[in-house]
Design an enzyme around this catalytic site. Structure first.
Site, PDB file in Angstrom:
ATOM      1  N   GLY A  52       0.818  -1.200   0.000  1.00  0.00           N
ATOM      2  CA  GLY A  52       0.000   0.000   0.000  1.00  0.00           C
ATOM      3  C   GLY A  52       0.857   1.257   0.000  1.00  0.00           C
ATOM      4  O   GLY A  52       1.958   1.301  -0.574  1.00  0.00           O
ATOM      5  N   SER A  53       0.366   2.295   0.667  1.00  0.00           N
ATOM      6  CA  SER A  53       1.001   3.611   0.578  1.00  0.00           C
ATOM      7  C   SER A  53       2.363   3.702   1.269  1.00  0.00           C
ATOM      8  O   SER A  53       3.072   4.695   1.076  1.00  0.00           O
ATOM      9  CB  SER A  53       0.062   4.677   1.151  1.00  0.00           C
ATOM     10  OG  SER A  53      -1.080   4.801   0.327  1.00  0.00           O
ATOM     11  N   THR A  54       2.756   2.706   2.071  1.00  0.00           N
ATOM     12  CA  THR A  54       4.114   2.741   2.622  1.00  0.00           C
ATOM     13  C   THR A  54       5.144   2.675   1.497  1.00  0.00           C
ATOM     14  O   THR A  54       6.268   3.162   1.650  1.00  0.00           O
ATOM     15  CB  THR A  54       4.359   1.592   3.620  1.00  0.00           C
ATOM     16  OG1 THR A  54       4.151   0.340   2.958  1.00  0.00           O
ATOM     17  CG2 THR A  54       3.427   1.696   4.820  1.00  0.00           C
ATOM     18  N   PHE A  55       4.748   2.104   0.356  1.00  0.00           N
ATOM     19  CA  PHE A  55       5.673   2.004  -0.786  1.00  0.00           C
ATOM     20  C   PHE A  55       5.925   3.368  -1.416  1.00  0.00           C
ATOM     21  O   PHE A  55       6.867   3.531  -2.198  1.00  0.00           O
ATOM     22  CB  PHE A  55       5.105   1.036  -1.828  1.00  0.00           C
ATOM     23  CG  PHE A  55       6.077   0.620  -2.888  1.00  0.00           C
ATOM     24  CD1 PHE A  55       7.057  -0.327  -2.616  1.00  0.00           C
ATOM     25  CD2 PHE A  55       6.022   1.168  -4.162  1.00  0.00           C
ATOM     26  CE1 PHE A  55       7.967  -0.709  -3.594  1.00  0.00           C
ATOM     27  CE2 PHE A  55       6.918   0.802  -5.147  1.00  0.00           C
ATOM     28  CZ  PHE A  55       7.898  -0.151  -4.864  1.00  0.00           C
ATOM     29  N   LYS A  56       5.099   4.373  -1.084  1.00  0.00           N
ATOM     30  CA  LYS A  56       5.309   5.712  -1.632  1.00  0.00           C
ATOM     31  C   LYS A  56       6.652   6.294  -1.192  1.00  0.00           C
ATOM     32  O   LYS A  56       7.179   7.194  -1.851  1.00  0.00           O
ATOM     33  CB  LYS A  56       4.160   6.626  -1.228  1.00  0.00           C
ATOM     34  CG  LYS A  56       2.843   6.267  -1.923  1.00  0.00           C
ATOM     35  CD  LYS A  56       1.660   7.041  -1.388  1.00  0.00           C
ATOM     36  CE  LYS A  56       0.364   6.622  -2.082  1.00  0.00           C
ATOM     37  NZ  LYS A  56      -0.834   7.240  -1.491  1.00  0.00           N
TER      38      LYS A  56
END
Length: 487
Positions: free
Chosen positions: A218-222
């Protein structure tokens, strides 16, 4: 010699030759394979007749062998029960093959490792029974207990690392199990316990921190996407302007990538990179994914450790970003969706790499190996750098952005008074119809990092917002951080 006798002699010679060859193959070439077979009960009984080394955390045994008066001689016990179950695994006669660290470090624990050769020779000369080596682990008992307590009844995992060395400070996976039930010498009860465990659909014996069914980040990969954009010159710094419309049109498809709240991320459909991370703007990072392309995104993830096969010494399932991503797939991958899959350990390594000036250290679990009389046989090597994931300048920019996520954005519940915490929330869609996974990655203190933490709570998120990661996972990370920095 007449013909019949000559033929009989040749046949007998051939039979004796075949017998000699077969016995040689069994004794010299197949011996190791036959001895290691789980069905070879004689080997198992021989192994149980030897004292197996203990496993220690903070000076206290979490696995040890106790002398008993039965045919097995030694009973393997786990004093902390479920708390370290996925770390230790189990060593059980009823099951055969060991699991977890009991398997990965079996040579040391059983005394059969080449590292203990001199000790075995000495024991043979003196007539002593060979005992296995003991292992001291890097785990911090306070961090382990804090992670276990904070995760509670939720399914998921928590990993904490020392960013400077790669030492694993906590590794918790829920649901858990009690390895004592499996190591019991009541074989009927042990077999029933294994049947119940192995057939449990929640798969408690999987260490979700390093394996099992990997998670979309999810958004942790941003954080990885932002790193790639900075390293490749797509943006200059945290204040660079990026597109952030309410919905991003994707090429090659009629589909669009929307923001979770359905609104643009700033006036005129633009925002700064730091604000995009604070509010986890999908369209901003999707745009960066389009600008970068799949290969640059994949290469950056690889520099953080994606794709690497690690042994800590348990084998860690490699995290992955698919190859040959087309444009819409790259946009989805840039926000941690599509087919990006990872372990909590890997996402802790991403946070640790940012904390450590861009250097990702190789994670490890064993700090030292000791003989039965507690002499140190081997100590952990000097911290090993796995890669320079980003430049120190990029790491500093990412740190500022992650601190702002906690101070001004979606990670507010990770705040600790008097301590600068860097973090990133995530909500990861997975199976249709199920709530998304809630994520949080972090490190602290931001100005002198001592711990990096990754948390995933399965189906703990809320569809349509970053609430899951911020509300559910961030407080868990905060409690682990506090346990480490205030010890």
């Amino acid at each position: 010699m007449n013909t019949p006798i000559r033929r009989l002699s040749v046949l007998l010679a051939a039979l004796f030759t075949a017998l000699l060859v077969a016995s040689t193959v069994v004794q010299f070439f197949q011996a190791r394979t036959l001895a290691s077979m789980s069905t070879n009960k004689r080997t198992l009984l021989d192994n149980y007749a030897q004292e197996r080394g203990s496993i220690f955390v903070g000076g206290q045994p979490i696995a040890r062998s106790v002398s008993v008066k039965d045919q097995y001689s030694w009973l393997r016990t786990y004093p902390s029960g479920p708390l370290y179950s996925q770390v230790t695994g189990f060593y059980a006669y009823a099951v055969g093959n060991p699991y977890g660290l009991e398997r990965a470090a079996d040579g040391l624990l059983s005394g059969s490792s080449d590292a203990l050769f001199v000790r075995r020779v000495t024991d043979l000369i003196t007539g002593r029974k060979t005992a296995g080596a003991s292992l001291d682990l890097t785990l911090d008992p306070r961090a382990q207990e804090a992670a276990d307590r904070a995760l509670g009844q939720s399914r998921g995992a928590v990993v904490a690392l020392d960013p400077r060395s790669g030492a694993i400070l906590a590794m918790v996976s829920h649901p858990q199990y009690d390895p004592n039930a499996l190591s019991s010498h009541n074989l009927g009860q042990a077999a029933a316990a294994w049947k119940a465990l192995s057939s449990d659909p929640s798969q408690p014996y999987f260490n979700r921190a390093i394996g099992g069914n990997l998670y979309p980040p999810g958004s942790t990969f941003k954080v990885v996407t932002a790193a790639a954009a900075l390293e490749n010159g797509i943006v200059k710094d945290e204040n660079s302007s990026v597109r952030g419309p309410a919905s991003l049109d994707l090429p090659l498809t009629d589909a669009a990538l929307p923001n979770e709240n359905g609104r643009p991320c700033g006036p005129g459909d633009r925002t700064t990179l730091i604000h995009a991370l604070e509010i986890s703007c999908n369209t901003a990072f999707g745009t960066l994914g389009l600008d970068l392309g799949g290969e640059k995104l994949r290469a950056q993830a690889g520099r953080f450790g994606f794709g690497d096969t690690l042994d800590i010494p348990m084998r860690v399932s490699p995290s992955s970003v698919p190859a040959d991503l087309n444009a819409p797939q790259a946009a989805q991958a840039a926000i941690g969706q599509f087919d990006v899959r990872t372990t909590p350990l890997q996402m802790a390594m991403v946070a640790a790499g940012v904390a450590n000036q861009g250097r990702v250290m190789k994670p490890y679990l064993i700090s030292q190996v000791r003989s039965a009389n507690l002499d140190v046989i081997d100590s952990a090597p000097e911290p090993q750098e796995l890669s320079q994931a980003v430049s120190p300048r990029t790491a500093e920019i990412l740190k500022k952005m992650m601190v702002s996520v906690v101070e001004n954005g979606s990670g507010a519940r990770a705040r600790i008074p008097g301590v600068a915490v860097a973090g990133k929330t995530g909500t990861a869609q997975h199976d249709p119809g199920k709530p998304p996974h809630a994520w949080f990655i972090s490190f602290a203190p931001a100005d002198d990092p001592k711990v990096a933490v990754a948390v995933v709570v399965e189906s703990g998120g809320v569809t349509g917002s970053e609430v899951g990661g911020g509300r559910v996972a961030a407080p868990i990370a905060r409690q682990v951080i506090e346990a480490v920095i205030r010890r």
